[in-house]
Design a protein around this motif. Structure first.
Motif, PDB file in Angstrom:
ATOM      1  N   GLY A  50      29.253  44.467   8.452  1.00  0.00           N
ATOM      2  CA  GLY A  50      30.158  43.338   8.269  1.00  0.00           C
ATOM      3  C   GLY A  50      31.186  43.657   7.206  1.00  0.00           C
ATOM      4  N   GLU A  51      32.304  42.955   7.289  1.00  0.00           N
ATOM      5  CA  GLU A  51      33.386  43.215   6.341  1.00  0.00           C
ATOM      6  C   GLU A  51      32.927  42.922   4.911  1.00  0.00           C
ATOM      7  N   THR A  52      33.632  43.523   3.971  1.00  0.00           N
ATOM      8  CA  THR A  52      33.297  43.346   2.553  1.00  0.00           C
ATOM      9  C   THR A  52      33.336  41.859   2.169  1.00  0.00           C
ATOM     10  N   GLY A  53      32.297  41.411   1.512  1.00  0.00           N
ATOM     11  CA  GLY A  53      32.246  40.033   0.994  1.00  0.00           C
ATOM     12  C   GLY A  53      31.936  38.976   2.040  1.00  0.00           C
ATOM     13  N   LEU A  54      31.353  39.392   3.176  1.00  0.00           N
ATOM     14  CA  LEU A  54      31.087  38.436   4.249  1.00  0.00           C
ATOM     15  C   LEU A  54      29.713  37.756   4.109  1.00  0.00           C
ATOM     16  N   GLY A  55      29.014  38.082   3.038  1.00  0.00           N
ATOM     17  CA  GLY A  55      27.735  37.419   2.770  1.00  0.00           C
ATOM     18  C   GLY A  55      26.520  38.186   3.248  1.00  0.00           C
ATOM     19  N   LYS A  56      26.616  39.512   3.372  1.00  0.00           N
ATOM     20  CA  LYS A  56      25.498  40.334   3.876  1.00  0.00           C
ATOM     21  C   LYS A  56      24.321  40.305   2.890  1.00  0.00           C
ATOM     22  N   SER A  57      24.632  40.601   1.626  1.00  0.00           N
ATOM     23  CA  SER A  57      23.552  40.674   0.623  1.00  0.00           C
ATOM     24  C   SER A  57      22.921  39.308   0.421  1.00  0.00           C
ATOM     25  N   THR A  58      23.739  38.264   0.406  1.00  0.00           N
ATOM     26  CA  THR A  58      23.209  36.910   0.198  1.00  0.00           C
ATOM     27  C   THR A  58      22.281  36.531   1.349  1.00  0.00           C
ATOM     28  N   LEU A  59      22.649  36.910   2.573  1.00  0.00           N
ATOM     29  CA  LEU A  59      21.807  36.556   3.717  1.00  0.00           C
ATOM     30  C   LEU A  59      20.469  37.300   3.673  1.00  0.00           C
ATOM     31  N   SER A  70      21.988  44.149  -5.660  1.00  0.00           N
ATOM     32  CA  SER A  70      23.199  44.506  -4.893  1.00  0.00           C
ATOM     33  C   SER A  70      24.416  44.393  -5.787  1.00  0.00           C
ATOM     34  N   THR A  71      25.359  45.278  -5.520  1.00  0.00           N
ATOM     35  CA  THR A  71      26.618  45.218  -6.283  1.00  0.00           C
ATOM     36  C   THR A  71      27.755  44.986  -5.301  1.00  0.00           C
ATOM     37  N   PRO A  72      28.636  44.051  -5.620  1.00  0.00           N
ATOM     38  CA  PRO A  72      29.761  43.782  -4.701  1.00  0.00           C
ATOM     39  C   PRO A  72      30.638  45.022  -4.539  1.00  0.00           C
ATOM     40  N   SER A  73      31.154  45.235  -3.334  1.00  0.00           N
ATOM     41  CA  SER A  73      31.991  46.419  -3.092  1.00  0.00           C
ATOM     42  C   SER A  73      33.460  46.071  -3.300  1.00  0.00           C
ATOM     43  N   PRO A  74      34.246  47.091  -3.726  1.00  0.00           N
ATOM     44  CA  PRO A  74      35.698  46.845  -3.831  1.00  0.00           C
ATOM     45  C   PRO A  74      36.331  46.890  -2.438  1.00  0.00           C
ATOM     46  N   ALA A 185      28.977  34.739  10.260  1.00  0.00           N
ATOM     47  CA  ALA A 185      28.712  34.646   8.824  1.00  0.00           C
ATOM     48  C   ALA A 185      29.422  33.416   8.238  1.00  0.00           C
ATOM     49  N   LYS A 186      28.953  32.977   7.100  1.00  0.00           N
ATOM     50  CA  LYS A 186      29.570  31.864   6.351  1.00  0.00           C
ATOM     51  C   LYS A 186      29.914  30.705   7.279  1.00  0.00           C
ATOM     52  N   ALA A 187      28.937  30.322   8.102  1.00  0.00           N
ATOM     53  CA  ALA A 187      29.198  29.328   9.147  1.00  0.00           C
ATOM     54  C   ALA A 187      29.519  27.949   8.573  1.00  0.00           C
ATOM     55  N   ASP A 188      29.289  27.753   7.272  1.00  0.00           N
ATOM     56  CA  ASP A 188      29.635  26.457   6.669  1.00  0.00           C
ATOM     57  C   ASP A 188      31.145  26.254   6.590  1.00  0.00           C
ATOM     58  N   THR A 189      31.914  27.303   6.910  1.00  0.00           N
ATOM     59  CA  THR A 189      33.376  27.167   6.838  1.00  0.00           C
ATOM     60  C   THR A 189      33.984  26.754   8.186  1.00  0.00           C
ATOM     61  N   ILE A 190      33.129  26.534   9.176  1.00  0.00           N
ATOM     62  CA  ILE A 190      33.636  26.127  10.500  1.00  0.00           C
ATOM     63  C   ILE A 190      33.095  24.750  10.848  1.00  0.00           C
ATOM     64  N   VAL A 238      25.151  31.400  10.670  1.00  0.00           N
ATOM     65  CA  VAL A 238      24.258  31.359   9.503  1.00  0.00           C
ATOM     66  C   VAL A 238      24.980  31.084   8.186  1.00  0.00           C
ATOM     67  N   VAL A 239      24.206  30.581   7.267  1.00  0.00           N
ATOM     68  CA  VAL A 239      24.697  30.345   5.902  1.00  0.00           C
ATOM     69  C   VAL A 239      23.662  30.968   4.979  1.00  0.00           C
ATOM     70  N   GLY A 240      24.138  31.610   3.928  1.00  0.00           N
ATOM     71  CA  GLY A 240      23.213  32.191   2.955  1.00  0.00           C
ATOM     72  C   GLY A 240      23.517  31.658   1.577  1.00  0.00           C
ATOM     73  N   SER A 241      22.542  31.699   0.712  1.00  0.00           N
ATOM     74  CA  SER A 241      22.789  31.249  -0.654  1.00  0.00           C
ATOM     75  C   SER A 241      21.736  31.804  -1.600  1.00  0.00           C
ATOM     76  N   SER A 254      20.442  26.210  -1.077  1.00  0.00           N
ATOM     77  CA  SER A 254      21.585  25.410  -0.615  1.00  0.00           C
ATOM     78  C   SER A 254      22.895  25.907  -1.215  1.00  0.00           C
ATOM     79  N   ARG A 255      23.973  25.427  -0.619  1.00  0.00           N
ATOM     80  CA  ARG A 255      25.305  25.660  -1.198  1.00  0.00           C
ATOM     81  C   ARG A 255      25.909  24.295  -1.477  1.00  0.00           C
ATOM     82  N   GLN A 256      26.326  24.117  -2.711  1.00  0.00           N
ATOM     83  CA  GLN A 256      26.845  22.797  -3.081  1.00  0.00           C
ATOM     84  C   GLN A 256      28.358  22.793  -3.096  1.00  0.00           C
TER      85      GLN A 256
HETATM   86  N1  LIG Z   1      30.815  29.815   2.108  1.00  0.00           N
HETATM   87  C1  LIG Z   1      29.892  30.749   2.074  1.00  0.00           C
HETATM   88  N2  LIG Z   1      29.921  31.711   1.144  1.00  0.00           N
HETATM   89  C2  LIG Z   1      28.953  32.633   1.139  1.00  0.00           C
HETATM   90  C3  LIG Z   1      27.920  32.650   2.081  1.00  0.00           C
HETATM   91  N3  LIG Z   1      27.122  33.728   1.830  1.00  0.00           N
HETATM   92  C4  LIG Z   1      27.631  34.341   0.753  1.00  0.00           C
HETATM   93  N4  LIG Z   1      28.723  33.695   0.325  1.00  0.00           N
HETATM   94  C5  LIG Z   1      29.553  34.056  -0.810  1.00  0.00           C
HETATM   95  O1  LIG Z   1      30.360  35.168  -0.463  1.00  0.00           O
HETATM   96  C6  LIG Z   1      30.505  36.024  -1.575  1.00  0.00           C
HETATM   97  C7  LIG Z   1      30.079  37.430  -1.200  1.00  0.00           C
HETATM   98  O2  LIG Z   1      28.735  37.442  -0.856  1.00  0.00           O
HETATM   99  P1  LIG Z   1      27.872  38.788  -0.757  1.00  0.00           P
HETATM  100  O3  LIG Z   1      26.536  38.399  -0.275  1.00  0.00           O
HETATM  101  O4  LIG Z   1      27.970  39.546  -2.022  1.00  0.00           O
HETATM  102  O5  LIG Z   1      28.683  39.527   0.362  1.00  0.00           O
HETATM  103  P2  LIG Z   1      28.496  41.020   0.850  1.00  0.00           P
HETATM  104  O6  LIG Z   1      28.867  41.059   2.278  1.00  0.00           O
HETATM  105  O7  LIG Z   1      27.171  41.542   0.476  1.00  0.00           O
HETATM  106  O8  LIG Z   1      29.600  41.752   0.017  1.00  0.00           O
HETATM  107  P3  LIG Z   1      29.763  43.310  -0.223  1.00  0.00           P
HETATM  108  O9  LIG Z   1      28.412  43.909  -0.393  1.00  0.00           O
HETATM  109  O10 LIG Z   1      30.595  43.396  -1.461  1.00  0.00           O
HETATM  110  O11 LIG Z   1      30.492  43.834   0.975  1.00  0.00           O
HETATM  111  C8  LIG Z   1      29.655  35.447  -2.696  1.00  0.00           C
HETATM  112  O12 LIG Z   1      30.496  34.703  -3.532  1.00  0.00           O
HETATM  113  C9  LIG Z   1      28.705  34.511  -1.978  1.00  0.00           C
HETATM  114  O13 LIG Z   1      28.311  33.411  -2.754  1.00  0.00           O
HETATM  115  C10 LIG Z   1      27.931  31.620   3.064  1.00  0.00           C
HETATM  116  O14 LIG Z   1      27.085  31.571   3.941  1.00  0.00           O
HETATM  117  N5  LIG Z   1      28.932  30.712   3.020  1.00  0.00           N
END
Ligand SMILES: Nc1nc2c(ncn2[C@@H]2O[C@H](COP(=O)(O)OP(=O)(O)OP(=O)(O)O)[C@@H](O)[C@H]2O)c(=O)[nH]1
Ligand SMILES: [Mg+2]
Length: 435
Positions: A50-59, A70-74, A185-190, A238-241, A254-256
């Motif tokens: 998945g693209e950078t910052g799409l919530g992979k690690s959180t899920l 996990s460390t966020p990628s540039p 990913a980040k299905a709470d945005t739809i 899906v939504v991760g938190s 949860s995500r507030q």
């Molecule tokens: N709205 C929303 N934000 C999310 C969700 N999951 C993660 N995030 C946020 O997205 C940001 C990036 O989440 P990561 O889990 O670090 O994403 P990642 O894909 O692992 O990022 P990289 O490893 O850097 O590629 C964080 O600020 C999370 O809080 C989600 O389901 N919904």
């Protein structure tokens, strides 16, 4: 019908069904199997694309209810890389060796044509490592850390506008190598209505492009109903938190937001629970099995064919591994012999060429260099003669000079003698005059 099948049919015709007259005990075989498997522990490998910052690690944290480092990628990486981390988890008495592989820098390059390559290479490398272990004479598959990818969670951007071409290309390249489960990913945005349309669009795009995603198995009666209904929910939204909010007397992931709270494990908020149910609780073993029996088998077949092995010969008759090996060996030896002959012939030709080159050079020498040398020798002879003449001349001159010097000396001696005589005569004359 092939000879093997005929043989098998004959054997089956000879089979007899017998009824046991008392309890023997082999009905405990499934229990034995369970005990052994629990003792050995299990391995499960997840690939998150998945693209950078799409919530992979959180899920992943949300799915396994833990906190993996996990460390966020540039966003500035020049190419896609894969990072693997392995963890030992335990639930009751079951140990799970879990490997999570993450794409780093996926979708960040301007040219995304080769983004899938790193992923394909990674999956193939794990298959190859397993194959090499399998082919070893002294193999230890029971203790071998199997790193083959059992499932690929493909994170789709929640754009609401269908799949991007990078998604389609990548999934198409992977669908024969790994079990793909697409997730939004980040299905709470739809919004709810948009989500349904988005899901249908994704499914029709996958079908139109011939991408085969993983289907939860429906052949096992105990899970066929749930799996059939879950297949209709794919791609899971899906939504991760990593945050927890108190709901009643329970802390819920949860995500507030200013307008409300999204509960990760609430089925009316998102499909997270469905994904966890399907991925971990119901079909984990099926994915492990499909990886071994379908995807790895396909890789193994292609690789062995590439190496020149086959189960049948050109006339479709079964051949053993040894026969293939011996046939390959004799072909190889023939090739070697042919190469040796070619090299020998080439050597002879080269020697002949060199010989004729040498002859030509010799001819040229006699034609151009030899007259010059003769001339030089003549000159040298003339020079020697001149030198000899010159020495003789010099010697003669030296003798004449010496003789002349002697003559001069003699002359001077005589001159002084005469002079003395003359003086004496004068004196004598003078005396006689005075008298
Ligand atoms: N709205 C929303 N934000 C999310 C969700 N999951 C993660 N995030 C946020 O997205 C940001 C990036 O989440 P990561 O889990 O670090 O994403 P990642 O894909 O692992 O990022 P990289 O490893 O850097 O590629 C964080 O600020 C999370 O809080 C989600 O389901 N919904
Ligand atoms: Mg991450």
């Amino acid at each position: 019908m092939a000879a093997v099948e005929v043989e098998r049919a004959k054997l089956e015709a000879n089979l007899r069904n017998l009824k046991l007259s008392g309890h023997v005990g082999f009905d405990s075989l499934p229990d034995q199997l369970v005990n052994k498997s629990v003792q050995n522990g299990f391995v499960f490998n997840i690939l998150c694309i998945g693209e950078t910052g799409l919530g992979k690690s959180t899920l992943m944290d949300s799915l396994f209810n833990t906190s993996f480092e996990s460390t966020p990628s540039p966003h500035s990486l020049p190419s896609v890389k894969l990072k693997a981390h392995t963890y030992e988890l335990q639930e009751s008495n079951v140990r799970l060796k879990l490997t999570i592989v993450d794409t780093v820098g996926y979708g960040d390059q301007i040219n995304k044509e080769d983004s899938f390559k790193a992923v394909v290479d990674y999956i193939d490398a794990q298959f190859e490592a397993y194959l090499q272990e399998e082919l070893k004479i002294k193999r230890s598959l029971s203790t071998y850390h199997d790193s083959r990818t059992h499932v690929c969670l493909y994170f789709i951007c929640p754009t609401g506008h269908g799949l991007k071409s990078i998604d389609l290309v990548c999934m198409k390249k992977l669908d024969t190598k790994v079990n793909i489960i697409p997730i939004i990913a980040k299905a709470d945005t739809i919004s709810k209505t948009e989500l349904q349309k988005f899901k249908s669009k994704i499914i029709s795009e996958l079908q139109n492009n011939g991408v085969h995603i993983y289907q939860f198995p429906t052949d096992d009666e105990s899970v066929s109903d749930v799996n059939t209904s879950m297949n209709a929910h794919v791609p899971f939204a899906v939504v991760g938190s990593t945050d927890f909010v108190r709901v009643g007397n329970k802390m819920m992931r949860s995500r507030q937001y200013p307008w409300g709270t999204v509960q990760v494990e609430n089925e009316s908020h998102c499909d997270f629970v469905k994904l966890r149910e399907m991925l971990i609780r119901t079909n984990m073993e099926d994915m492990r099995e499909k990886t071994h029996c379908r995807h790895y088998e396909l890789y193994r077949k292609k690789r062995l064919e590439q190496m020149g092995f086959s189960d049948v010969d050109s006339e479709n008759k079964p051949v053993s591994f040894q026969q293939t090996f011996e046939a390959k060996r004799s072909v190889h030896l023939q090739e070697l012999q042919q190469k040796e002959d070619e090299m020998r012939q080439m050597f002879v030709v080269r020697v002949k060429e060199k010989e004729s080159e040498l002859k030509d050079a010799e001819k040229e020498y006699f034609h151009n260099v030899s007259p010059l040398l003769n001339h030089c020798l003549q000159l040298h002879g003339k020079f020697d003669k001149l030198k000899k003449d010159h020495t003789e001349e010099k010697k003669k001159l030296e003798e004449s000079r010496k003789k002349l010097e002697d003559d001069i000396l003699e002359f001077n001696r005589r001159k002084s003698q005469i002079a003395q005589q003359a003086q004496h005569h004068t004196l004598t004359l003078g005396k006689s005059k005075k008298k």
